[in-house]
Design an enzyme around this catalytic site. Structure first.
Site, PDB file in Angstrom:
ATOM      1  N   ASP A 186     -11.277  10.195  12.030  1.00  0.00           N
ATOM      2  CA  ASP A 186     -11.132   9.913  10.599  1.00  0.00           C
ATOM      3  C   ASP A 186     -11.694   8.523  10.267  1.00  0.00           C
ATOM      4  OD1 ASP A 186     -10.483  10.536   8.004  1.00  0.00           O
ATOM      5  OD2 ASP A 186      -8.393   9.913   8.165  1.00  0.00           O
ATOM      6  N   GLY A 214       0.824  -1.201   0.000  1.00  0.00           N
ATOM      7  CA  GLY A 214       0.000   0.000   0.000  1.00  0.00           C
ATOM      8  C   GLY A 214       0.859   1.251   0.000  1.00  0.00           C
ATOM      9  N   GLY A 245      -0.508   9.300   0.960  1.00  0.00           N
ATOM     10  CA  GLY A 245       0.158  10.535   1.308  1.00  0.00           C
ATOM     11  C   GLY A 245       0.995  10.417   2.567  1.00  0.00           C
ATOM     12  N   PHE A 246       0.672   9.460   3.442  1.00  0.00           N
ATOM     13  CA  PHE A 246       1.385   9.269   4.692  1.00  0.00           C
ATOM     14  C   PHE A 246       2.726   8.577   4.485  1.00  0.00           C
ATOM     15  CE2 PHE A 246      -1.430   5.690   3.940  1.00  0.00           C
ATOM     16  CZ  PHE A 246      -0.552   4.619   4.006  1.00  0.00           C
ATOM     17  N   GLY A 247       2.868   7.803   3.371  1.00  0.00           N
ATOM     18  CA  GLY A 247       4.057   6.995   3.149  1.00  0.00           C
ATOM     19  C   GLY A 247       3.679   5.667   2.511  1.00  0.00           C
ATOM     20  N   SER A 248       4.438   4.621   2.820  1.00  0.00           N
ATOM     21  CA  SER A 248       4.225   3.306   2.218  1.00  0.00           C
ATOM     22  C   SER A 248       4.038   2.256   3.300  1.00  0.00           C
ATOM     23  CB  SER A 248       5.416   2.920   1.333  1.00  0.00           C
ATOM     24  OG  SER A 248       5.630   3.885   0.322  1.00  0.00           O
ATOM     25  N   VAL A 249       3.364   1.145   2.919  1.00  0.00           N
ATOM     26  CA  VAL A 249       3.139   0.025   3.827  1.00  0.00           C
ATOM     27  C   VAL A 249       3.757  -1.221   3.204  1.00  0.00           C
ATOM     28  CG1 VAL A 249       1.440  -1.387   5.037  1.00  0.00           C
ATOM     29  CG2 VAL A 249       0.999   1.043   4.676  1.00  0.00           C
ATOM     30  N   LYS A 295       4.365   0.379   8.439  1.00  0.00           N
ATOM     31  CA  LYS A 295       4.058   1.673   7.829  1.00  0.00           C
ATOM     32  C   LYS A 295       5.283   2.570   7.952  1.00  0.00           C
ATOM     33  CE  LYS A 295       0.070   3.639   8.757  1.00  0.00           C
ATOM     34  NZ  LYS A 295      -0.953   4.420   9.502  1.00  0.00           N
TER      35      LYS A 295
END
Length: 710
Positions: A605, A489, A492-496, A510
């Site tokens: 959220d 995945g 915008g937060f980064g990658s998983v 994460k």
């Protein structure tokens, strides 16, 4: 000929002088090795194997013989992995027929049937289907571990096969459910002196199965990568491992089904190889009453531990994360003692126990002392309770769960004999003194090393962490994710990234982009999830701080996020039962955050992307980077808008104080999407968005103005 581990040398009498002793020894060894290697995978008519002889598959991967299930005098006919006999499970055949006299035991084939014999008496024979009987049959051990009895002249005519009688374990290539070739409806079964269970196919659901324990049924779903559905779902074929040298099998224990994979030892870590649960149902101890096994307790952190006076029955398996084998007594009960030492059973309360263990037996008793005496009078009674009448537990204690706070359930556990060997008191005192000194020194050393590790790991970014979170090194994360090679995945937060920790714990890592609010969200996530645990909240296992990198380590959710199942054209439709289960689980998770935590936690959220699904489609709320802790009085209000457009409650925009109702509103939007399978936000003309709540409100006003509203 079957392998028997021996051979004989003969003098050929060709006028050659007798061999010298050294040459004779070489000849005997050579003949012995030749005999041992002259293996066969077939039992011919009138032939068989006996005693410790084995039948070996053509590839050499499996062997058939009489093997003990553990230390003891009993043997069973079974198939096992040949190259790992000391660590191999046995796939039982022969309806669990017990053999006590190994030298007198044999497996033979006559006519069209296979026979297990002991001292010449037939204890079991295979049942061939009527009308297809053959006057001459052979038994062949295939390279997939399946023992097949077939017609000697027609290899396609199968009369009987071990895959149709798998007992409590099955190998890849075998199937559950209806096998149309043999007409057998196959299921896994578990039997013990006090419990029994079965695992069968549920054809009403995709890859569905029913796990039954003592008459109580529980439905689950196999993941797609694990099984292949055949005959419109009436049978499920267990897939082979993805890697050619992978070794797997499906193990059914009491109340739990697991796909076991062999984990090779790590020479660098001086590790020990063992079987690891790659997939399990139930997936954790909070959702499975038998997950921690006999006398194992589920702790608040979701880990298993043995109750006082007990230790893991198989420590290697526990070290690798497989707990269902449970715990064993450290000391025997007095009624099991041989009388060589002074002894006396005692009862101790189980500390912080939540609820009653599984399968209580009612007993008539007027007082607590009467109830205790009733338990002590039965050697098989292991615990009692007198909270709501006298209840006794026989043989086992399952479903032990430790609560984080009162009220606690008062259960008294029967402990083993207090051995008091009078001659050894002085020696024992010295041993205890030395052991205590070593333990104290070790504790001090561990504390110093742990402090140093935490100091070095955090560097300048220190902050307090509550709860049972692990602090991982960057090297550990890198190794677990195979150098971040399996990305599942990105946002915008980064990658998983997907990974596996020692013990086969599947994880999702994460890797946050440390920009703007990312550092604050990282700290919020760690500090929020570090002090809460719930079956409908994703479990944060730990974290890592490396320079500017911030990594969060979660339990892996095999079925991904809810939005992938609701809105993706590639995914199958969720049944109404599954949708109801998901909606109810989200509601339970929110209720826990809002009502049961010390401070009310507002997630801020809630949306399908933040709802993850485990192997059984149990929902778990994730992504707490925007969460806010509020006191019960709700004096403070949030001023900065948090969340995702389309799921924001009106008070975010109107400037009203934000309470837990904001999450409830977002959940309502998600509920609409679960029911309809459609997004509540649509892109309309010129790239603008239409939000369902606004659209619905507008439609309501039109109805009122037109005179059709109420």
């Amino acid at each position: 000929m079957p392998t028997n581990g021996g051979g004989a040398a003969r003098s050929l009498g060709l006028g050659i002088s007798p061999p010298k002793p050294a040459a004779l020894l070489f000849l005997l060894l050579h003949c012995s090795l030749r005999a041992a290697s002259a293996t066969t995978d077939t039992i011919l008519p009138g032939k068989g194997i006996s005693g410790n002889e084995t039948l070996v598959s053509k590839s050499g991967g499996f062997e058939l013989g009489f093997f003990p299930p553990g230390p003891g005098i009993h043997y069973f006919l079974g198939v096992r992995f040949r190259n790992m006999a000391g660590n191999s499970p046995t796939f039982w055949l022969g309806d669990r027929v017990v053999i006590t006299d190994l030298p007198a035991a044999s497996l033979e084939i006559f006519g069209d049937s296979l026979y297990i014999k002991e001292n010449g008496a037939s204890l079991w024979w295979s049942l061939s289907p009527g009308g297809n009987a053959s006057s001459a049959a052979v038994a062949v051990l295939h390279d997939n571990g399946n023992l097949v009895v077939r017609d000697q002249g027609n290899s396609s005519l199968v009369l009987w096969q071990s895959f149709d009688y798998p007992g409590d374990a099955m190998l890849p290539g075998a199937r559950l459910g209806l096998d149309r070739d043999t007409g057998k409806n196959v299921s896994l079964t578990f039997k013990s002196f006090s419990h029994n269970g079965s695992l069968s196919v549920d054809a009403t659901r995709r890859n569905g199965f029913v796990l039954t324990t003592d008459g109580h049924a529980n439905g689950g779903t196999f993941p797609d990568w694990m099984v292949s559905s055949q005959d419109n779902g009436s049978s499920l074929l267990l897939n082979r491992p993805e890697t050619a040298n992978g070794t797997e099998f499906l193990q059914f224990n009491l109340g739990q089904i697991s796909l076991m994979r062999w984990s090779e030892p790590d020479p660098a870590a001086n590790g020990t190889g063992g079987w690891v649960a790659r997939w399990s149902f139930p997936s954790d101890c909070k959702s499975g009453r038998f997950f921690c096994g006999d006398f194992g307790a589920c702790t608040g952190s979701g880990k298993c531990g043995c109750v006082d006076g007990f230790a893991p029955s198989y420590p290697i398996e526990w070290g690798l994360g497989y707990f269902v084998t449970g715990c064993s007594r450290s000391l025997p009960l007095s009624c099991e003692s041989d009388g060589q030492t002074e002894h006396d059973d005692s009862f101790a309360p189980l500390d912080k126990l939540q609820g009653l263990p599984y399968n209580a037996q009612d007993e008539v008793a007027g007082t607590d002392e009467d109830c205790r005496a009733a338990c002590r009078s039965k050697c098989y009674c292991v615990a009692y309770s007198y909270g709501h009448g006298c209840k006794l537990w026989y043989h086992n204690l399952y479903n032990l769960s430790l609560a984080a706070r009162p009220p606690y359930t008062k259960i008294y556990l029967r402990l083993g004999s207090k051995l008091r060997n009078k001659k050894g008191l002085q020696t024992r005192g010295i041993v205890l003194l030395v052991t205590g000194f070593i333990g104290l020194a070790s504790l001090v050393l561990i504390s110093v090393l742990l402090w140093k590790f935490r100091r070095d790991s955090f560097g300048a970014g220190k902050f307090e962490v509550e709860g049972p979170l692990a602090v991982y090194s960057y090297a550990q994360i890198k190794k677990a994710t195979m150098n971040f090679s399996d990305k599942i995945g990105e946002g915008g937060f980064g990658s998983v990234f997907r990974g596996t920790m020692p013990g086969s714990t599947a994880i999702a890592v994460k890797d946050l982009k440390v920009l703007g609010q990312a550092e604050k969200q990282f700290r919020t996530e760690v500090q929020t999830l570090g002090m809460i645990q719930h079956s409908n909240l994703v479990r944060l296992l730990g974290f890592c701080v490396k320079g500017k990198r911030r990594l969060l380590v979660y339990e892996c959710m095999p079925n991904g996020s809810l939005d992938a199942h609701l809105f993706s054209e590639k995914s199958g439709l969720l049944s109404w039962n599954v949708r109801c289960q998901i909606a109810l689980g989200i509601a339970k998770g929110l209720a826990y955050l809002h009502e049961e935590c010390e401070d009310c936690i507002i997630h801020c959220d809630i949306k399908p992307e933040n709802i993850l699904l485990d192997a059984e489609f149990c929902p778990k709320i994730a992504d707490f980077g925007m969460a806010k802790l509020l006191g019960r009085e709700f004096n403070s209000a949030l001023t900065t808008i948090r969340g995702t457009m389309g799921y924001l409650a009106p008070e975010w925009i109107s400037g009203l104080p934000i309470t837990k109702k904001a999450d409830v509103y977002s959940f309502g939007i998600v509920l609409f999407e679960i029911i309809s399978g459609r997004r509540s936000t649509e892109v309309v003309k010129f790239g603008s968005h239409r939000y369902f709540p606004v659209y619905a409100a507008a439609q309501g006003r039109l109805l009122v103005h037109s005179g059709r509203g109420e």
